[in-house]
Design a protein around this motif. Sequence first.
Motif, PDB file in Angstrom:
ATOM      1  N   PHE A 129      -7.480  -4.645  -2.402  1.00 14.85           N
ATOM      2  CA  PHE A 129      -6.968  -4.461  -3.669  1.00 14.85           C
ATOM      3  C   PHE A 129      -5.661  -3.705  -3.533  1.00 14.85           C
ATOM      4  O   PHE A 129      -5.615  -2.571  -3.722  1.00 14.85           O
ATOM      5  CB  PHE A 129      -7.971  -3.579  -4.270  1.00 14.85           C
ATOM      6  N   GLU A 130      -4.555  -4.460  -3.691  1.00 13.09           N
ATOM      7  CA  GLU A 130      -3.214  -4.082  -3.328  1.00 13.09           C
ATOM      8  C   GLU A 130      -2.790  -3.408  -4.551  1.00 13.09           C
ATOM      9  O   GLU A 130      -1.728  -2.199  -4.392  1.00 13.09           O
ATOM     10  CB  GLU A 130      -2.133  -5.106  -3.206  1.00 13.09           C
ATOM     11  N   LYS A 131      -3.269  -3.205  -5.633  1.00 11.08           N
ATOM     12  CA  LYS A 131      -2.815  -2.877  -7.094  1.00 11.08           C
ATOM     13  C   LYS A 131      -3.234  -1.190  -6.758  1.00 11.08           C
ATOM     14  O   LYS A 131      -2.451  -0.637  -7.620  1.00 11.08           O
ATOM     15  CB  LYS A 131      -3.615  -3.458  -8.079  1.00 11.08           C
ATOM     16  N   LEU A 132      -3.997  -0.757  -5.840  1.00  9.30           N
ATOM     17  CA  LEU A 132      -4.369   0.614  -5.680  1.00  9.30           C
ATOM     18  C   LEU A 132      -3.093   1.214  -5.226  1.00  9.30           C
ATOM     19  O   LEU A 132      -2.796   2.496  -5.517  1.00  9.30           O
ATOM     20  CB  LEU A 132      -5.409   0.829  -4.434  1.00  9.30           C
ATOM     21  N   LEU A 133      -2.095   0.592  -4.622  1.00 10.17           N
ATOM     22  CA  LEU A 133      -0.817   1.136  -4.106  1.00 10.17           C
ATOM     23  C   LEU A 133       0.396   1.396  -5.256  1.00 10.17           C
ATOM     24  O   LEU A 133       1.094   2.137  -5.157  1.00 10.17           O
ATOM     25  CB  LEU A 133      -0.279   0.404  -3.014  1.00 10.17           C
ATOM     26  N   LEU A 268       6.338  -2.810  -9.648  1.00  6.75           N
ATOM     27  CA  LEU A 268       5.092  -3.210 -10.138  1.00  6.75           C
ATOM     28  C   LEU A 268       5.446  -4.826 -10.694  1.00  6.75           C
ATOM     29  O   LEU A 268       4.034  -5.260 -10.809  1.00  6.75           O
ATOM     30  CB  LEU A 268       5.689  -2.317 -11.745  1.00  6.75           C
ATOM     31  N   VAL A 269       6.390  -5.349 -10.699  1.00  9.71           N
ATOM     32  CA  VAL A 269       6.634  -6.718 -11.033  1.00  9.71           C
ATOM     33  C   VAL A 269       5.936  -7.635 -10.007  1.00  9.71           C
ATOM     34  O   VAL A 269       5.454  -8.881 -10.366  1.00  9.71           O
ATOM     35  CB  VAL A 269       8.154  -7.143 -11.186  1.00  9.71           C
ATOM     36  N   GLY A 270       5.605  -7.342  -8.984  1.00 12.26           N
ATOM     37  CA  GLY A 270       4.929  -7.993  -7.671  1.00 12.26           C
ATOM     38  C   GLY A 270       3.649  -8.114  -7.936  1.00 12.26           C
ATOM     39  O   GLY A 270       2.650  -8.759  -7.462  1.00 12.26           O
ATOM     40  N   LEU A 271       2.994  -6.985  -8.539  1.00  9.15           N
ATOM     41  CA  LEU A 271       1.480  -6.612  -8.619  1.00  9.15           C
ATOM     42  C   LEU A 271       0.837  -6.853  -9.948  1.00  9.15           C
ATOM     43  O   LEU A 271      -0.474  -6.789  -9.910  1.00  9.15           O
ATOM     44  CB  LEU A 271       1.187  -5.142  -8.056  1.00  9.15           C
TER      45      LEU A 271
END
Length: 674
Positions: A129-133, A268-271
């Motif tokens: 879950f990369e959005k955690l970063l 942010l735009v990548g996730l």
Amino acid sequence: MTESNADLDTLLNQQFAGKVVRKDLTKMIKEGANVPVYVLEYLLGMYCSSDDPQIIETGLGNVKRILAENYVRPDEAEKIKMKIRESGTYKVIDKVTVKLNEKRNVYEALLSNLGVKNAEIPDGFVRQFEKLLVGGIWCIITLQFHHEENQKGSPFIVTDLKPIQMPNMDMQGLFEGRKAFSEEQWIDALIRATGMEPTCFKERAKWHLLARMIPLVENNYNFCELGPRGTGKSHIYKEISPNSILVSGGQTTVANLFYNMSSRKVGLVGLWDVVAFDEVAGINFKDHDGVQIMKDYMASGSFSRGRDSINASASMVFVGNINQSVESLVKTSHLLAPFPEVMIDSAFFDRFHAYVPGWEIPKMRPEFFTNQYGMIVDYLAEFLREMRKRNFADAIDKWFRLGNNLNQRDTIAVRRTTSGLLKLIAPHGEYSKETVRQCLEYALETRRRVKEQLKKIGGMEFYDVHFSYIDLEDGQERFVTVPEQSGGALIPEGRLNPGTLHTISMGKSEMPGSYRLEIQTMAGGGKLSVSGAAPREPVKIAFDYFKANASRVSAGIRAGETDFHLHLVELQHTGDPETLTLASFIALCSAALGKPIQPQMVVLGDMSLGGTVVQVRNLAETLQVAFDAGGKRILLPMSSVVDIPSVPGELFAKFQTSFYSDPVDATFKALGIE
């Protein structure tokens, strides 16, 4: 409950069993717990997805218990920490953000409400879950407490983590379900899913509410909505979708938004699917090249950092407040005025695909929030996300062709908006000509609104605003207008008082603007006083010329026996006018004779101290401003004839044109004296 509401409730429960929830339950619990709607409805969907009152009651009890025991309220954080310490392991619902501790080479989680800054978290969860970063996600987390003497890290360890999002999405099931609804019912069902009651909104407002979802279904879609406070502009991006992030007004950095050079991580735009900026007036880039990179990204969906060119698909949303009335903004400035100074740039705004008129959506009142059934927002969010993989941009071509005033950017914008609306209304890909027409007209209007503002900011480059489409069946061309542009012209119809005159001049801002001169006369000894935005020097030259030459206009003018008061009104905030001498001379003659200027006439050109006529600068732009202000007649110096080929033919044809050779000739023609 109205019959249509009952029908929609039945349809939703039949077609989407287990994926709908009674929205009043969300409201009821939301008031007591400050968690996003998608977190609440995730729980309500697990326990209360039914129309059986008994199941709902039991489920509600469960949800309340889970929230009471596991949801961390910031003021009770210490109590929860004690529970974790005493029981050794404990489940909590909290927002988790992760960062890498380079020194210890471990990932550490920040639990927002619990206030734990450095709970160790296994690498596996972070990879999954990369959005955690970036930005963080709401999760159900199992925490363990483990403490030893001289321990380096935190005693809190994350042993299990489950994001609060639907695990899978059956698109086929959704398409089948959609077929049971009429188009109108489906639009109502989508609005219901966001928590609104569709029966409280007029048809047009429903389309605006629908348009707010386009950035969630379209990749790289740039959307703007400005309007009064309290109309729910940012609600959908903050509460409804776990795939969008709301950046509240204030400072932001290129590293956070696009790419962090030191950590080599996309921002942010990548996730996220949507990056929404709340309160556009407060956007402020720390980096001087921030707006430039944003422009680059909004045009192409990619940006360059260092040697890399990086692609991303996040849509950009700009929402903010308009504090003045729209009527006054349309007349005196432009509808993008709330943006910060550094962003007011025609190249930046030209990248907007749609501008939704937030002032047409009513301010939210309690009865606007629905108590009926609606899809769980998490289900809605996943459906919207899946639709990003599809494309309906060519739907227009089957029945329509776009008019010749649309350039490449306009065409892309209109196709994207139409595609987005069709993905929402007809996700199963079955739509009629009429549906496409409605979506196309809406798309043309929201793009034309952008173009109308660009015309005011950037001038003639954006002259082509008369958007139209051609129906391939009957070959008819239909033009699409923008409601707030029509009516209320700056130059009123009918005759004005003697001494009142309109002129267009370059202002300090190097943009042509409209000005109104008003002169009052009283018995006196030939004095002139000036007020308003009028610069003194040109008015003084005009008054001296008037005293010396008034007799050439009429023997009846007694310049030495009258006092004149000249007031200049700046109609478009363009700054001090560059040219005013000739207009002041004609206005003085009109006031002295008691004879009004011809109706809807605009005086162009200027004169020197000796009465030599000066031609108009930027004739094409000046005429466009005169036309937009409501001018029907124009008075032009003969010396401007050479510039007429630079004016689009259809614009020049809009006016009744009179040419003059000297200031006295100009006065006769302005007053209609042959």
